[in-house]
Write an enzyme that holds these catalytic residues in place. Structure first.
Site, PDB file in Angstrom:
ATOM      1  N   GLY A   1      36.998  -6.283  -6.882  1.00 17.53           N
ATOM      2  CA  GLY A   1      35.898  -7.209  -6.613  1.00 17.53           C
ATOM      3  C   GLY A   1      35.465  -7.921  -7.887  1.00 17.53           C
ATOM      4  N   SER A   2      34.177  -8.168  -7.992  1.00 19.78           N
ATOM      5  CA  SER A   2      33.665  -8.968  -9.107  1.00 19.78           C
ATOM      6  C   SER A   2      33.718  -8.263 -10.451  1.00 19.78           C
ATOM      7  CB  SER A   2      32.225  -9.406  -8.815  1.00 19.78           C
ATOM      8  OG  SER A   2      32.195 -10.311  -7.726  1.00 19.78           O
ATOM      9  N   THR A   3      34.022  -6.950 -10.468  1.00 23.62           N
ATOM     10  CA  THR A   3      34.193  -6.301 -11.767  1.00 23.62           C
ATOM     11  C   THR A   3      35.422  -6.837 -12.491  1.00 23.62           C
ATOM     12  OG1 THR A   3      35.500  -4.480 -10.836  1.00 23.62           O
ATOM     13  CG2 THR A   3      33.112  -4.190 -10.899  1.00 23.62           C
ATOM     14  N   PHE A   4      36.277  -7.562 -11.754  1.00 25.62           N
ATOM     15  CA  PHE A   4      37.485  -8.145 -12.343  1.00 25.62           C
ATOM     16  C   PHE A   4      37.203  -9.490 -13.011  1.00 25.62           C
ATOM     17  CE2 PHE A   4      41.564 -10.463 -12.125  1.00 25.62           C
ATOM     18  CZ  PHE A   4      42.418  -9.525 -12.688  1.00 25.62           C
ATOM     19  N   LYS A   5      36.044 -10.047 -12.795  1.00 24.97           N
ATOM     20  CA  LYS A   5      35.766 -11.394 -13.296  1.00 24.97           C
ATOM     21  C   LYS A   5      35.824 -11.483 -14.823  1.00 24.97           C
ATOM     22  CE  LYS A   5      33.147 -12.950  -9.269  1.00 24.97           C
ATOM     23  NZ  LYS A   5      31.834 -13.220  -8.657  1.00 24.97           N
TER      24      LYS A   5
END
Length: 639
Positions: free
Chosen positions: A326-330
């Protein structure tokens, strides 16, 4: 006709010659026989004496004492304890059923154990001992010893068995041992003879299995005299085995216990990593189970209860499960763009709430849009459109390269069972493994940690530690092996721009400390302990439906990663709550509480929390103290 003197003389000469030949032959045969007898009785005497001894003296293996396992401070986790068992020799017992009946009047016997023992008696020779009861108490052994005259053939024995003192807290890390099975033996080309010892215990999962050869030790031996049918008559001598090596983990048992308790009844996992050494301070999966159930063979009912639980207590979620990040990959997407020089921290992208790509609309989580976003604000508020735009410009190859540099898509090598490598895909991977070409939509999905990308909670903690330090921090689970310190995982410089890393860290700091940050409600107030983090929500369904409106197993996963303190990172934390909904509401509060517990080394002061949380935190601390008094004193206790 009368024989002449000459004929008689010739006949006599012939008889004498034949007699001499026969006598010579007999003498030669007797000589050869004598020589052979001398060879066997004199020259080969030692060999035949040894063969005779080997027929009379048998070697019996003695199981070695298994190495023990300790936490980072030397607190025992897995130990060996005396285990008493009751054995029966059928030929000495005579009436086996009668003796077992007498025994059952003295101690409680498990019907399953009795049925198993009776089946074993039918298959075994009558002088071989059979275990009737295992892990009996000293009181029961004493009761049997007093009544020995009424129990022919019954003998109490003592051996060593594994005991896990921390129970559920270390089940997924340490694992458990169990009796050797045919499947275990099939793993070896030439199995160690000690594995043939009845009821010998071998590591099944976790550290117990991964370091089995280190923990097992070497068998001892005893020489016993047996009679013609193989019955043991007496013990001649004994050589004890070499104990296995002791192992000291990097885990802090108090922190591990707190993490396990804080995850509670959720289907969740958490990892706490030391940024300076790579030491795993805690690595927990919930719900857990009692590993002691497996030591002597778990019952069918107990195993079915664990197997059929939809929260999967047997799974070591922190290392063997892989989730879309999810957004932890951004941060990976942003760092790839910064490193490639394609975007700068002050470049802006306008977010209307969606982006059109090849005729398909990719939505932002905020339907009305975020407006104009730069790097800091896009991380702070987790704007999807900003990262869609970055990914289209930087491309999947550069994103994947940075992801791998940060530890994604590869196993770390920690000695835990079934560690996943996750997945950090690129164009070639899809072509080889899916037989399809990479499309632009794959890149858009990958930019926000969806699509094909999969990561484990352990990998997310490693990624966060590397962002915090700029070094190739590698997780370490074993601190000392038989007292010898093991290499740490501090790692070398990753070769990434320090300026670019600082921009990423500032964006993560805003997530937790700016009023508009997605994790602001889970911030740390204590100035010297403030954290930088990132929320994430991983979709498990394609339909756009509220989590509250679907069954639990169809809800989104909640994720949060962080490091702290911001100015001098000491620890990195990752939390994944399966089907927890949003990362800001489900995962971030857990991660914040774990972070403070790790930083303070005990229950943190209430002043470290936002004022609105303090009453709830105090109640939680008091509840934890009641359930697990060994974790740490509460803030009120210290006051």
């Amino acid at each position: 006709m009368k024989r002449t003197a000459r004929d008689t003389q010739l006949s006599t000469r012939r008889i004498s010659r034949r007699g001499l030949i026969m006598g010579g032959a007999q003498l030669a045969f007797a000589g050869l026989l004598g020589f052979r007898m001398r060879h066997l009785q004199v020259e080969q005497a030692d060999r035949f004496r040894l063969l005779a001894e080997e027929n009379r003296v048998k070697v019996r293996l003695l199981p070695p004492s298994r190495g023990q396992i300790f936490d980072r401070d030397g607190t025992p986790i897995a130990v060996n304890e005396p285990a008493y068992r009751i054995i029966l020799v059928p030929e000495d017992a005579g009436d086996v059923d009668g003796v077992i009946g007498e025994l059952s009047s003295l101690i409680e016997l498990d019907p399953d154990d009795i049925n198993r023992a009776l089946a074993e008696i039918k298959k075994s020779r009558p002088f071989l001992p059979v275990t009737i009861a295992d892990r009996v108490s000293w009181e029961e052994v004493s009761r049997i010893a007093v009544n020995t005259p009424a129990l022919p053939g019954i003998t109490p024995e003592v051996g060593l068995s594994r005991r896990y003192l921390m129970g559920e807290d270390f089940a997924h890390v340490v694992g458990y041992v169990g009796p050797v099975s045919p499947r275990d033996l099939a793993k070896y080309e030439e199995p160690d003879p000690v594995l043939q010892i009845p009821r010998f215990q071998i590591g099944k999962v976790g550290v117990e299995a991964k370091l089995e050869d280190t923990l097992r030790g070497e068998a001892g031996a005893k020489h016993v005299e047996v009679n013609a049918i193989g019955r043991v008559m007496r013990e001649l001598d004994r050589r004890e085995g070499t104990p296995g090596n002791n192992i000291q983990l990097t885990i802090d048992h108090k922190l591990q216990s707190f993490v396990q308790s804080r995850l509670g009844t959720e289907s969740a996992s958490a990892v706490v990593l030391d940024c300076q050494t790579g030491d795993l301070l805690a690595i927990a999966s919930a719900p857990s189970f009692d590993p002691n159930l497996f030591v002597r063979g778990i019952s069918v009912a107990d195993y079915a209860q664990l197997r059929d639980n939809d929260h999967r207590p047997l799974a070591s979620k922190a290392v063997q499960d892989a989730y879309p990040p999810g957004s932890t990959f951004k941060m990976v997407t942003a760092l790839a763009a910064l490193e490639a020089g394609i975007a700068g921290p002050n470049d802006t992208v306008y977010c209307p709430g969606h982006m059109e790509v090849s005729g398909r609309r990719f939505h932002c989580w905020k339907r009305g849009g975020h407006g104009t976003m730069d790097l800091n604000t896009s991380l702070r508020e987790s704007c999807d459109v900003y990262f869609y735009d970055l990914a289209l410009r930087v491309g999947i190859e550069r994103i994947a390269e940075v992801g791998r540099k940060l530890g994604l898509g590869a196993r770390s090598g920690v000695p835990m069972s079934a560690e996943t490598s996750g997945l950090m895909p690129d164009k070639e991977w899809k072509r080889i493994n899916r037989g399809q070409e990479w499309v632009i939509g794959d890149t858009v999905n990958a930019s926000i940690g969806q699509g094909l990308i999969l990561t484990s909670p352990l990998q997310l903690a490693v990624m966060t530690a590397r962002l915090a330090t700029g070094r190739s921090v590698t997780p370490r689970l074993i601190s000392r092996l038989d007292g010898v310190p093991q290499p740490d995982g501090a790692g070398e410089d990753l070769g990434l721009s320090q300026d670019n890393l600082r921009h990423i860290r500032r964006g993560m700091f805003a997530v937790s400390n700016h009023r508009r940050g997605t994790a602001y409600r889970s911030r740390i107030i204590a100035e010297e302990m403030r954290m930088a983090g990132k929320t994430g929500t991983a979709q498990v369904r394609s339909q756009v439906v509220r989590n509250e409106d679907v069954p639990w197993e169809q809800r989104d996963h909640a994720l949060f990663v962080n490091f702290a303190p911001f100015d001098a990172p000491r620890i990195a934390v990752s939390v994944v709550v399966e089907h927890g909904g949003g990362g800001s509401t489900a995962a971030a509060p857990i991660a914040r509480d774990i972070t403070l517990q790790a930083l303070y080394g005990e229950a943190p002061p209430l002043s470290a929390y936002p004022a609105g949380d303090r009453e709830r935190i105090e109640q939680m601390q008091e509840e934890l103290r009641r359930k697990r008094p060994g974790i740490a004193p509460t803030a009120r206790d210290r006051a």
